[in-house]
Write a protein that holds these residues in place. Structure first.
Motif, PDB file in Angstrom:
ATOM      1  N   LEU A   1     -35.564  28.534  55.197  1.00  0.00           N
ATOM      2  CA  LEU A   1     -35.642  29.490  54.095  1.00  0.00           C
ATOM      3  C   LEU A   1     -36.695  29.096  53.060  1.00  0.00           C
ATOM      4  O   LEU A   1     -36.968  29.883  52.153  1.00  0.00           O
ATOM      5  CB  LEU A   1     -34.279  29.612  53.406  1.00  0.00           C
ATOM      6  CG  LEU A   1     -33.136  30.174  54.252  1.00  0.00           C
ATOM      7  CD1 LEU A   1     -31.829  30.147  53.461  1.00  0.00           C
ATOM      8  CD2 LEU A   1     -33.439  31.596  54.708  1.00  0.00           C
TER       9      LEU A   1
ATOM     10  N   ASP B   1     -39.866  34.711  49.783  1.00  0.00           N
ATOM     11  CA  ASP B   1     -40.146  35.377  48.513  1.00  0.00           C
ATOM     12  C   ASP B   1     -38.868  36.067  48.032  1.00  0.00           C
ATOM     13  O   ASP B   1     -38.496  37.136  48.533  1.00  0.00           O
ATOM     14  CB  ASP B   1     -41.270  36.402  48.699  1.00  0.00           C
ATOM     15  CG  ASP B   1     -41.774  36.936  47.379  1.00  0.00           C
ATOM     16  OD1 ASP B   1     -42.686  36.330  46.801  1.00  0.00           O
ATOM     17  OD2 ASP B   1     -41.232  37.961  46.919  1.00  0.00           O
ATOM     18  N   TRP B   2     -38.203  35.473  47.053  1.00  0.00           N
ATOM     19  CA  TRP B   2     -36.889  35.978  46.641  1.00  0.00           C
ATOM     20  C   TRP B   2     -36.952  37.288  45.857  1.00  0.00           C
ATOM     21  O   TRP B   2     -36.041  38.111  45.987  1.00  0.00           O
ATOM     22  CB  TRP B   2     -36.127  34.890  45.884  1.00  0.00           C
ATOM     23  CG  TRP B   2     -35.816  33.749  46.805  1.00  0.00           C
ATOM     24  CD1 TRP B   2     -36.401  32.516  46.843  1.00  0.00           C
ATOM     25  CD2 TRP B   2     -34.887  33.778  47.905  1.00  0.00           C
ATOM     26  NE1 TRP B   2     -35.893  31.768  47.878  1.00  0.00           N
ATOM     27  CE2 TRP B   2     -34.962  32.514  48.547  1.00  0.00           C
ATOM     28  CE3 TRP B   2     -34.009  34.740  48.406  1.00  0.00           C
ATOM     29  CZ2 TRP B   2     -34.191  32.192  49.653  1.00  0.00           C
ATOM     30  CZ3 TRP B   2     -33.228  34.415  49.508  1.00  0.00           C
ATOM     31  CH2 TRP B   2     -33.321  33.159  50.115  1.00  0.00           C
TER      32      TRP B   2
ATOM     33  N   ILE C   1     -36.864  39.700  48.622  1.00  0.00           N
ATOM     34  CA  ILE C   1     -35.521  39.747  49.218  1.00  0.00           C
ATOM     35  C   ILE C   1     -34.584  40.597  48.360  1.00  0.00           C
ATOM     36  O   ILE C   1     -33.805  41.420  48.880  1.00  0.00           O
ATOM     37  CB  ILE C   1     -34.947  38.326  49.387  1.00  0.00           C
ATOM     38  CG1 ILE C   1     -35.755  37.531  50.419  1.00  0.00           C
ATOM     39  CG2 ILE C   1     -33.482  38.382  49.790  1.00  0.00           C
ATOM     40  CD1 ILE C   1     -35.647  38.058  51.824  1.00  0.00           C
ATOM     41  N   LEU C   2     -34.635  40.417  47.042  1.00  0.00           N
ATOM     42  CA  LEU C   2     -33.765  41.191  46.148  1.00  0.00           C
ATOM     43  C   LEU C   2     -34.065  42.684  46.239  1.00  0.00           C
ATOM     44  O   LEU C   2     -33.143  43.519  46.236  1.00  0.00           O
ATOM     45  CB  LEU C   2     -33.928  40.702  44.709  1.00  0.00           C
ATOM     46  CG  LEU C   2     -33.377  39.299  44.411  1.00  0.00           C
ATOM     47  CD1 LEU C   2     -33.715  38.892  42.977  1.00  0.00           C
ATOM     48  CD2 LEU C   2     -31.861  39.267  44.636  1.00  0.00           C
TER      49      LEU C   2
END
Length: 392
Positions: free
Chosen positions: A22, A26-27, A30-31
Motif C-alpha cells: 500500500l 494516493d489517498w 482513494i477517498l
C-alpha cells in the motif's frame, strides 16, 4: 524454546506484510473513489432493487475493479510501458477478427468468442493511450510533425474498426483517450484550433439546417442511419415522442422533476413506474437526478471533477513523459465518460450508450475503469518509490 520464541517474535504480522503493497498509494484519490462508489451503490439500490440481482452484482463488480486496481498498481510504469505494443497488437487483431467473423447482437457486430465472449473495443480504451504514451516517450526531445501524423494513424485504425461495428460511444471514448495523449505530448495549437473551429461551424450548420437535413428520405454520408436518427432526434425529440425521442424526453422530465432537493431515496415516480428506459445502465443519471435533485447532481459532478483534477495533479508530478501522458489519458477517460453520459441523458448530446463511471451497471466497463485507475495509481506510487518505478 528460546529459538522458537525469537522466530515468533520476528515473524511479520499481516499488517506488516500488506503495508509495503500500500506504500505510495494516493489517498486523496482513494477517498474520491470511495465517495463515488458509495454514491453508485445508493443509486443502484434505488434504481435496481427490484431489477433482479443488479445491486449485488454492482457491488461485486466494484470489488472486482478494486482488485484489478490493487494488482495493476503493484506494476511499475516502466513494466506497463513494455506491454504497450503487445496489448495494442492484440487489440487491433481482435478488432479485425470481430469485423471478419464476430458475434452480432441487436444489429451490432462487437463481440468475438475466444473460449469466452469478449468485446475487444473495451481493451482499446487502455491499450490505445498506452501505445501512444510509449510512442511519444521513445521520441522525447526529438519530436517532429511526422511523429504526430504517425500517432494519428495509430489512433485512427482502431477507432475506424470500432465505428464500423458500429459502436459510436466506444469509438468516441477511445478517440478521447488517444487525443488526450497526443495533445499533452505537445501538439501545436495551430493544429488544434482549426479542427475545433471547423467542428463548431459544422455543429452550428447542422442545427440551423435541421429541418432540411432531417427531412424524410434525406441520407447523410459516412454515418449509419441509426446514428443520423440519433442526431436528428437530439435536435428535435418531439419528431417521434413515442419512438426514437422517448428516451431523451423521459430523461429530461425525470431530471427536471427532481427540482432542488429531489423526490427522495426510492421515491422517484419516473424511475419506479419505468418511464425511464435503461434505468440501471445508460440512463441511471436521470433516475439519480429525479431522486436527489440539483444538490445530488452537483455533488456527483464535483466528485468527478475532483477525480479528474487529482489525476491531472498526479500527471503534473510524474517523473517521465510516459507517466505524465498515461495519467493525463486516465483523467480524460473519466471526463469523457461522465460528460458524454450526463450530456446524452440531459438531451445535450446524442444517445450513444456510454455508462456513468461507478454509477451505471456493467461488469466490462467497471473492469476497464479498474484497470485505468490501477495505471494511475501505479504512476502515483512511482513518485514515492523512484527506484521501483524505474525498473526496466
Amino acid at each position: 524454546m528460546v529459538a522458537s520464541t525469537r522466530a515468533s517474535f520476528h515473524s511479520p504480522t499481516l499488517a506488516q506484510r500488506i503495508a509495503p503493497l500500500l506504500r505510495g498509494f494516493d489517498w486523496p484519490l482513494i477517498l474520491l473513489l470511495l465517495a463515488l462508489a458509495g454514491i453508485g451503490l445508493v443509486a443502484m439500490y434505488s434504481a435496481g432493487f427490484d431489477h433482479g440481482t443488479r445491486f449485488v452484482d454492482h457491488g461485486r463488480n466494484m470489488l472486482l475493479a478494486a482488485g484489478i486496481l490493487f494488482v495493476v498498481a503493484q506494476v511499475p510504469p516502466q513494466r506497463l510501458m513494455a506491454l504497450a505494443v503487445p496489448l495494442y497488437a492484440v487489440g487491433v487483431g481482435l478488432l479485425v477478427a470481430v469485423a471478419l467473423f464476430g458475434i452480432t447482437k441487436k444489429g451490432a457486430q462487437r463481440w468475438i468468442n475466444i473460449g469466452v465472449v469478449v468485446q475487444p473495443s473495451e481493451l482499446m480504451k487502455i491499450a490505445m493511450p498506452l501505445l501512444l504514451a510509449w510512442w511519444f516517450q521513445k521520441r522525447e526531445g526529438q519530436l517532429r510533425a511526422l511523429d504526430f501524423v504517425v500517432a494519428g494513424l495509430l489512433l485512427a485504425l482502431p477507432v475506424g474498426l470500432i465505428m464500423k461495428q458500429p459502436d459510436l460511444g466506444t469509438s468516441l471514448l477511445v478517440m478521447a483517450a488517444g487525443m488526450a495523449v497526443i495533445f499533452f505530448a505537445g501538439l501545436p495549437w495551430k493544429l488544434v484550433v482549426p479542427p475545433v473551429l471547423l467542428g463548431a461551424v459544422g455543429i452550428a450548420l447542422v442545427v440551423w439546417f435541421e429541418p432540411q437535413l432531417c427531412a424524410d428520405g434525406v441520407r447523410w454520408p459516412v454515418l449509419h442511419s441509426y446514428q443520423q436518427q440519433r442526431i436528428c432526434t437530439l435536435l428535435d425529440p418531439t419528431r417521434d415522442p413515442l419512438g426514437k425521442g422517448f428516451h431523451i424526453i423521459q430523461g429530461m422530465i425525470a431530471i427536471g422533476s427532481g427540482g432542488l432537493w429531489g423526490k427522495g431515496f426510492m421515491a422517484g415516480t419516473q424511475t419506479h413506474l419505468e418511464f425511464i428506459p435503461e434505468r440501471t445502465t445508460d440512463f441511471i443519471f436521470a433516475a439519480f437526478s429525479e431522486e436527489f435533485g440539483l444538490v445530488g447532481n452537483l455533488t456527483l459532478i464535483v466528485c468527478f471533477l475532483l477525480l479528474v483534477w487529482r489525476a491531472l495533479a498526479i500527471a503534473a508530478q510524474a517523473g517521465t513523459l510516459f507517466e505524465r501522458l498515461m495519467a493525463s489519458a486516465v483523467a480524460m477517460i473519466f471526463f469523457a465518460y461522465a460528460f458524454v453520459n450526463m450530456g446524452m441523458v440531459s438531451g445535450l448530446l446524442p444517445v450513444v450508450g456510454v455508462p456513468l463511471p461507478f454509477i451505471s451497471y456493467g461488469g466490462t466497463a467497471m473492469t476497464t475503469l479498474g484497470l485505468a485507475l490501477g495505471v494511475l495509481m501505479s504512476v502515483a506510487r512511482a513518485q514515492h518509490q523512484p527506484t521501483e518505478g524505474g525498473v526496466q
